[in-house]
Design an enzyme around this catalytic site. Structure first.
Site, PDB file in Angstrom:
ATOM      1  N   ARG A 177       0.749  -1.276   0.000  1.00  0.00           N
ATOM      2  CA  ARG A 177      -0.002  -0.039   0.050  1.00  0.00           C
ATOM      3  C   ARG A 177       0.873   1.392  -0.131  1.00  0.00           C
ATOM      4  NH1 ARG A 177      -3.826  -1.821   4.757  1.00  0.00           N
ATOM      5  NH2 ARG A 177      -3.655  -3.949   4.300  1.00  0.00           N
ATOM      6  N   CYS A 281       0.300   0.656  16.079  1.00  0.00           N
ATOM      7  CA  CYS A 281       0.035  -0.580  16.847  1.00  0.00           C
ATOM      8  C   CYS A 281      -0.112  -0.316  18.439  1.00  0.00           C
ATOM      9  CB  CYS A 281       1.150  -1.746  16.443  1.00  0.00           C
ATOM     10  SG  CYS A 281       2.674  -1.043  17.075  1.00  0.00           S
TER      11      CYS A 281
HETATM   12  P1  NAD Z   1      -1.476  -6.884   7.299  1.00  0.00           P
HETATM   13  O1  NAD Z   1      -1.137  -8.018   8.269  1.00  0.00           O
HETATM   14  O2  NAD Z   1      -2.472  -6.919   6.333  1.00  0.00           O
HETATM   15  O3  NAD Z   1       0.213  -6.803   6.176  1.00  0.00           O
HETATM   16  C1  NAD Z   1       1.259  -7.249   6.871  1.00  0.00           C
HETATM   17  C2  NAD Z   1       2.252  -7.623   5.762  1.00  0.00           C
HETATM   18  O4  NAD Z   1       1.677  -8.882   5.417  1.00  0.00           O
HETATM   19  C3  NAD Z   1       1.898  -6.814   4.614  1.00  0.00           C
HETATM   20  O5  NAD Z   1       3.507  -6.969   3.801  1.00  0.00           O
HETATM   21  C4  NAD Z   1       1.181  -7.530   3.668  1.00  0.00           C
HETATM   22  O6  NAD Z   1       1.510  -7.572   2.175  1.00  0.00           O
HETATM   23  C5  NAD Z   1       1.255  -9.203   4.075  1.00  0.00           C
HETATM   24  N1  NAD Z   1       0.034  -9.965   4.035  1.00  0.00           N
HETATM   25  C6  NAD Z   1      -1.373  -9.349   3.904  1.00  0.00           C
HETATM   26  N2  NAD Z   1      -2.119 -10.354   3.708  1.00  0.00           N
HETATM   27  C7  NAD Z   1      -1.428 -11.401   3.684  1.00  0.00           C
HETATM   28  C8  NAD Z   1      -1.780 -12.886   3.354  1.00  0.00           C
HETATM   29  N3  NAD Z   1      -2.987 -13.128   3.459  1.00  0.00           N
HETATM   30  N4  NAD Z   1      -0.739 -13.699   3.258  1.00  0.00           N
HETATM   31  C9  NAD Z   1       0.450 -13.324   3.383  1.00  0.00           C
HETATM   32  N5  NAD Z   1       0.848 -12.221   3.572  1.00  0.00           N
HETATM   33  C10 NAD Z   1      -0.076 -11.277   3.701  1.00  0.00           C
HETATM   34  O7  NAD Z   1      -1.082  -5.697   8.351  1.00  0.00           O
HETATM   35  P2  NAD Z   1      -1.286  -4.307   7.876  1.00  0.00           P
HETATM   36  O8  NAD Z   1      -2.974  -3.858   7.539  1.00  0.00           O
HETATM   37  O9  NAD Z   1      -0.366  -3.768   6.632  1.00  0.00           O
HETATM   38  O10 NAD Z   1      -1.000  -3.383   8.908  1.00  0.00           O
HETATM   39  C11 NAD Z   1      -1.686  -3.156  10.193  1.00  0.00           C
HETATM   40  C12 NAD Z   1      -1.576  -4.224  11.297  1.00  0.00           C
HETATM   41  O11 NAD Z   1      -0.249  -4.553  11.818  1.00  0.00           O
HETATM   42  C13 NAD Z   1      -2.269  -3.887  12.630  1.00  0.00           C
HETATM   43  O12 NAD Z   1      -2.738  -5.130  12.829  1.00  0.00           O
HETATM   44  C14 NAD Z   1      -1.155  -3.520  13.527  1.00  0.00           C
HETATM   45  O13 NAD Z   1      -1.732  -3.862  14.818  1.00  0.00           O
HETATM   46  C15 NAD Z   1      -0.126  -4.327  13.209  1.00  0.00           C
HETATM   47  N6  NAD Z   1       1.090  -3.783  13.637  1.00  0.00           N
HETATM   48  C16 NAD Z   1       1.753  -4.391  14.647  1.00  0.00           C
HETATM   49  C17 NAD Z   1       2.742  -3.807  15.153  1.00  0.00           C
HETATM   50  C18 NAD Z   1       3.733  -4.425  16.337  1.00  0.00           C
HETATM   51  O14 NAD Z   1       4.546  -3.908  16.623  1.00  0.00           O
HETATM   52  N7  NAD Z   1       2.915  -5.355  17.143  1.00  0.00           N
HETATM   53  C19 NAD Z   1       3.351  -2.759  14.692  1.00  0.00           C
HETATM   54  C20 NAD Z   1       2.875  -2.124  13.524  1.00  0.00           C
HETATM   55  C21 NAD Z   1       1.501  -2.713  13.052  1.00  0.00           C
END
Ligand code: NAD
Length: 484
Positions: A177, A281
């Protein structure tokens, strides 16, 4: 329409894929760029480049690595504004917030610059007669990072400086994104003198993620994103024999005691709930009002929420930008509608906000909900948007039980003027990062970062000493030099 390509072996490359995804400017709702989506073969190309680079990079001296990281750190300082504007244009957050993100990420590079000290082993003299023991750490090989949209520079910076400092090579698969920040950082590494192939970027979706998780040439995977994907990545990666650290989602509670400075607490809750449109997060999404704190707290929260100025992230007077996508905007507004249907009181309603001149942007206003209960979706789900849900309880022990019953355990905070309450809170909540009158307790780079329970799958947080441990293996050497 320009295409954001992969960065492999020190150069931009389209690879073998014809698949792309549009990248939007959330403030306008328009797309003028697209990002290449890798096929399995493109991941393989990146692994080959990284594996070749590992042969020499793992042999480079500590001083050579430090020199590159120092130069990289300086370039991050010089290009902070440019990087912040790139982030803001694809993520939507304010430029000021994006500057903060780059500064926080840069601190990890500063930590990694101390690698000469960090990588020192230990030595035990005369463990037996004429026998000594020492240990040292060695890199793993090719490591990969899979990162979320919400911190397109900082979250990858939690990973790659530490992996590279410890002698590994790295492949980053950023969020599709807001992919441009990754390529910008890759160019800075090259300018800093990092050899080609040590840091690579492969853009993509699930195909790229699966190729990384399955690839026998990748030794370790760092993941940050939502909990369901963190669980998937951990399961699939470890099944292929890799080290996996996987940070997941969050539902962070901010507890407000009646003895707290309520004005101070409300001001900080507002920043923690609505900063970056709640797409953090460590955002506080639940305010737990204890006893008599509730009514006066809601009153101040309402006043301050209504003062938040929503607009495009590149306008210096904007407090809160748009959400990242139209889907996120719809999800957040539906969550508010559902909360009302399930019995929550809507104190401030952010739905349907239109910004003049940016009518197609993915905006929603801040929403404040009162009388939220643990059965409601607004409490149970990670909304990941500018929605603050207030839950009322009678005692600090009830607040602690509430937090401990929640499946997530990323961050939490308590606002109080009583030391005993603060101490009880920090000792008894099952959460990884705790703030005492600090709403977003983000640790510094020399501490590790990671939550508990469903907010961290596996056992390894990122950066700090835990990051060094994650990206290295220890050797223990027992030595004897017998007399002839
Ligand atoms: P997401 O889980 O949708 O995506 C994260 C990554 O996974 C991306 O690179 C994406 O391309 C990939 N991805 C997405 N769907 C996938 C699938 N089905 N199979 C394989 N890979 C896949 O997360 P997001 O929407 O980009 O980010 C927001 C989320 O991240 C929130 O839940 C937030 O709390 C979390 N977050 C956590 C922390 C932490 O430190 N714990 C920090 C930042 C964000």
């Amino acid at each position: 329409m320009t295409t954001i390509e992969h960065w492999i072996n020190g150069a931009a490359t389209a690879g073998t894929s014809s698949r792309t995804a549009p990248v939007f400017n959330p403030a306008t709702g328009l797309s003028s760029t697209r990002v290449r989506l890798a096929e399995t073969t493109d991941v393989d190309t990146a692994v080959t480049a990284a594996a070749t680079a590992f042969e020499s990079w793992s042999e480079s001296s500590l001083s050579q690595r430090t020199k590159v990281l120092f130069a990289f750190r300086q370039l991050l300082v010089e290009h902070e504004e440019e990087l912040a504007r790139i982030i803001s244009a694809e993520h939507g957050k304010t430029v000021d917030d994006a500057r903060g993100e780059t500064a926080r990420g840069r601190e990890v590079v500063e930590y990694a610059c101390g690698l000469g000290d960090i990588l020192k082993g230990s030595f035990s003299d005369q463990v037996s007669t004429g026998v000594d023991v020492h240990n040292f750490r060695q890199p793993l090989g090719v490591c990969a990072g899979i990162t979320p949209f919400n911190f397109p520079a900082m979250v990858p910076l939690w990973m790659h400086p530490v992996a590279i400092a410890t002698g590994n090579t790295f492949i980053l698969k950023p969020s599709e994104r807001d992919p441009s920040a990754a390529n910008f950082v890759a160019r800075l590494y090259t300018e800093a003198g990092l050899p080609d192939g040590v840091f690579n970027v492969v853009h993509g979706d699930r195909t790229a993620v699966d190729a990384i998780l399955d690839h026998p040439g990748i030794a370790a995977v760092s993941f940050v994103g939502s909990t369901p994907i963190a669980k998937y990545v951990h399961e699939r990666g470890t099944a292929h024999g890799k080290r996996v650290q996987a940070l997941g989602g969050a539902k962070n509670h901010g507890v407000v005691m009646a003895d707290a400075d309520l004005d101070f607490a409300a001001k900080h809750l507002i920043a923690a709930a609505y900063g970056s449109a709640g797409e953090r997060c460590m955002a506080i999404s639940v305010a737990v009002a204890v006893g008599e704190a509730a009514d006066p707290l809601i009153e101040i929260l309402e006043r301050k929420t209504r003062q938040i100025k929503v607009g495009p992230g590149n306008n210096p007077t904007t407090d809160m930008g748009p959400l990242v996508t139209a889907a996120a905007q719809e999800r957040v507004e539906t969550a508010v509608t559902t909360a009302a249907a399930q019995g929550a009181t809507i104190i401030v309603d952010g739905r349907g906000l239109k910004i003049e001149g940016h009518e197609d942007g993915f905006f929603t206003g801040p929403s404040l909900l009162d009388h939220v209960t643990t059965e409601m979706d607004a409490y149970r789900e990670e909304i990941f948007g500018p929605v603050l849900a207030v839950v009322r309880v009678d005692t600090i022990d009830e607040a602690i039980t509430l937090i401990n019953t929640n499946p997530y355990g990323n961050g939490t905070a308590v606002f109080t003027s009583d030391g005993e309450t603060a101490r009880r809170f920090q000792r008894n909540v099952n959460v990884g990062m705790i703030g005492i009158n600090v709403p977003v307790p983000v640790p510094m780079s020399y501490y590790s970062f990671g939550g508990w329970k469903d907010s961290l799958i596996g056992d390894s947080p990122v950066h700090g000493p835990e990051g060094i441990r994650f990206y290295t293996r220890t050797k223990v050497v027992t030595t004897r030099w017998p007399h002839r």
